[in-house]
Scaffold this active site. Sequence first.
Site, PDB file in Angstrom:
ATOM      1  N   GLY A 244     122.238  14.398  69.282  1.00 57.17           N
ATOM      2  CA  GLY A 244     121.515  13.974  68.156  1.00 57.17           C
ATOM      3  C   GLY A 244     122.053  13.003  66.916  1.00 57.17           C
ATOM      4  N   GLY A 279     124.074  11.546  73.315  1.00 56.78           N
ATOM      5  CA  GLY A 279     123.436  10.230  74.333  1.00 56.78           C
ATOM      6  C   GLY A 279     123.600   9.035  73.834  1.00 56.78           C
ATOM      7  N   ARG A 316     110.822   1.851  73.062  1.00 55.31           N
ATOM      8  CA  ARG A 316     110.856   2.372  71.962  1.00 55.31           C
ATOM      9  C   ARG A 316     110.151   1.993  70.508  1.00 55.31           C
ATOM     10  NH1 ARG A 316     115.246   2.353  69.128  1.00 55.31           N
ATOM     11  NH2 ARG A 316     115.336   4.591  68.414  1.00 55.31           N
ATOM     12  N   CYS A 347      99.606  -6.549  77.925  1.00 54.94           N
ATOM     13  CA  CYS A 347      98.460  -6.350  77.342  1.00 54.94           C
ATOM     14  C   CYS A 347      98.008  -5.143  76.440  1.00 54.94           C
ATOM     15  CB  CYS A 347      97.319  -6.532  78.374  1.00 54.94           C
ATOM     16  SG  CYS A 347      97.415  -7.910  79.428  1.00 54.94           S
TER      17      CYS A 347
HETATM   18  C1  LIG Z   1     117.857  14.127  74.356  1.00 55.56           C
HETATM   19  C2  LIG Z   1     118.740  15.283  74.363  1.00 55.56           C
HETATM   20  C3  LIG Z   1     120.148  15.145  74.119  1.00 55.56           C
HETATM   21  C4  LIG Z   1     120.640  13.817  73.323  1.00 55.56           C
HETATM   22  O1  LIG Z   1     120.146  13.326  72.355  1.00 55.56           O
HETATM   23  P1  LIG Z   1     120.870  12.075  71.645  1.00 55.56           P
HETATM   24  O2  LIG Z   1     119.897  11.934  70.372  1.00 55.56           O
HETATM   25  O3  LIG Z   1     120.646  10.809  72.455  1.00 55.56           O
HETATM   26  O4  LIG Z   1     122.309  12.275  71.217  1.00 55.56           O
HETATM   27  C5  LIG Z   1     120.907  16.269  73.934  1.00 55.56           C
HETATM   28  N1  LIG Z   1     120.557  17.453  74.407  1.00 55.56           N
HETATM   29  C6  LIG Z   1     119.266  17.637  74.466  1.00 55.56           C
HETATM   30  C7  LIG Z   1     118.985  19.047  75.075  1.00 55.56           C
HETATM   31  C8  LIG Z   1     118.418  16.800  74.701  1.00 55.56           C
HETATM   32  O5  LIG Z   1     117.079  16.961  74.926  1.00 55.56           O
END
Ligand SMILES: *Cc1c(COP(=O)(O)O)cnc(C)c1O
Length: 419
Positions: A244, A279, A316, A347
Amino acid sequence: MSGPYDYFDYKKNELQTEGVALARVAERVGTPVYVYSTAALLSPLRELQRGLKGLDALVCFAVKSNSNLSVLRLLAKAGAGMDVVSGGELFRARRAGIPGKKIVFSGVGKTVREIEEALRGGIFSFNVESAAELSAIQSVAARLGKSASVALRFNPDVDAKTHPYISTGLRKNKFGLEKREILALVREYRRFPRVRIRGISIHIGSQLLELAPLADSFARLRSLAGEIEPLLGEPLRFLDLGGGVGISYGDERSPSISAYCALIRKNFSDSKRLLLEPGRLIAGNSGVLLSRVLYRKEKKTKDFLVIDAGMNDLLRPALYGSRHAVVPLLKKPGKSGRSACIVGPVCESADCFAENAALPENLAGGDLIALLSCGAYGFTMASCYNSRPRPPEVLVDRGKFRVIRKRESYADLIQGESS
Ligand SMILES: *Cc1c(COP(=O)(O)O)cnc(C)c1O
């Protein structure tokens, strides 16, 4: 803090990464195309690993942010584990050579088939999101004669202060278990003899630009772990701190990895194993989407630049209203012109990447541009909407580049269909 220009910048007026001019990639592979930098992918992973040195910590890359096999393999070789949210992601992780014991399985809707595949693959742990899921894991494990290691996903009810679509840690969200539900499950632990509760996990949302909500949830996680252990009768083996942490897409300031690691150290210095699930922090600023301007469409109040990438390639902006910086691949002399609205060919009116981009006035049909910070939730969210084949992916490494996923063909579009 991670920013769009850390690994993508101009040399002699050409946008480049690792010594490769991106215009050269676009000419060779065509547009639209995703391009990732190896150095940019590895750098945040290594910084996290260094920052947590001395702790028993494993960085599990969130596969949903960028699931290309070459990217997964690259990160795995550098020591990463993987966080998967579906059987398909588990399949990819295994194909990329990641051992089961470095894989955690998250997500609210695991099917019986997925649970079975994960148990057979010997994954490290399931992040369990409901009592019903725990029962499902119990019965699949019993049927296979295996035992399942799980972490209960705790919803700490903190406001991640991010976009509502990517906020997951509030009571009203579908994710995780409330504290009282977790305590109840632990008390009924005997109903699940094939399940070992080994950890607690959290993940409160994505693109967090402040560490305060994380600090809050870490404190709640610590206190919950302290309450659970006496009920379990044994210490928890690990805590999964989720992902996150946000990145900068342009003007915003995002947390530094060192501050994030310091926060983790402050909260969890004991001997428990720690898992992280970043991520975006790893992949977000590792990639760009290259596109060609098709037409400049001049209107009374503003111009539209119609480009050959659409919302099917990069969702996004349409989904969250997020904004990616847009820059030309070749800087031509010329004043910055009337603000232009950058739109794709799909479209839908939502197929818009920027309302008021300050791009050079002489940018016109045929010119190449890059949308920055597209390494995470870019290609993985791409679809074939409007029957547009999905774009290729390219990986740059020290002066060289190679295609790591081919452009889809029209034949790919109808694969499996009957007429
Ligand atoms: C999507 C997700 C992540 C990664 O989130 P990021 O914001 O990309 O770091 C990690 N853990 C869980 C359970 C997720 O659903």
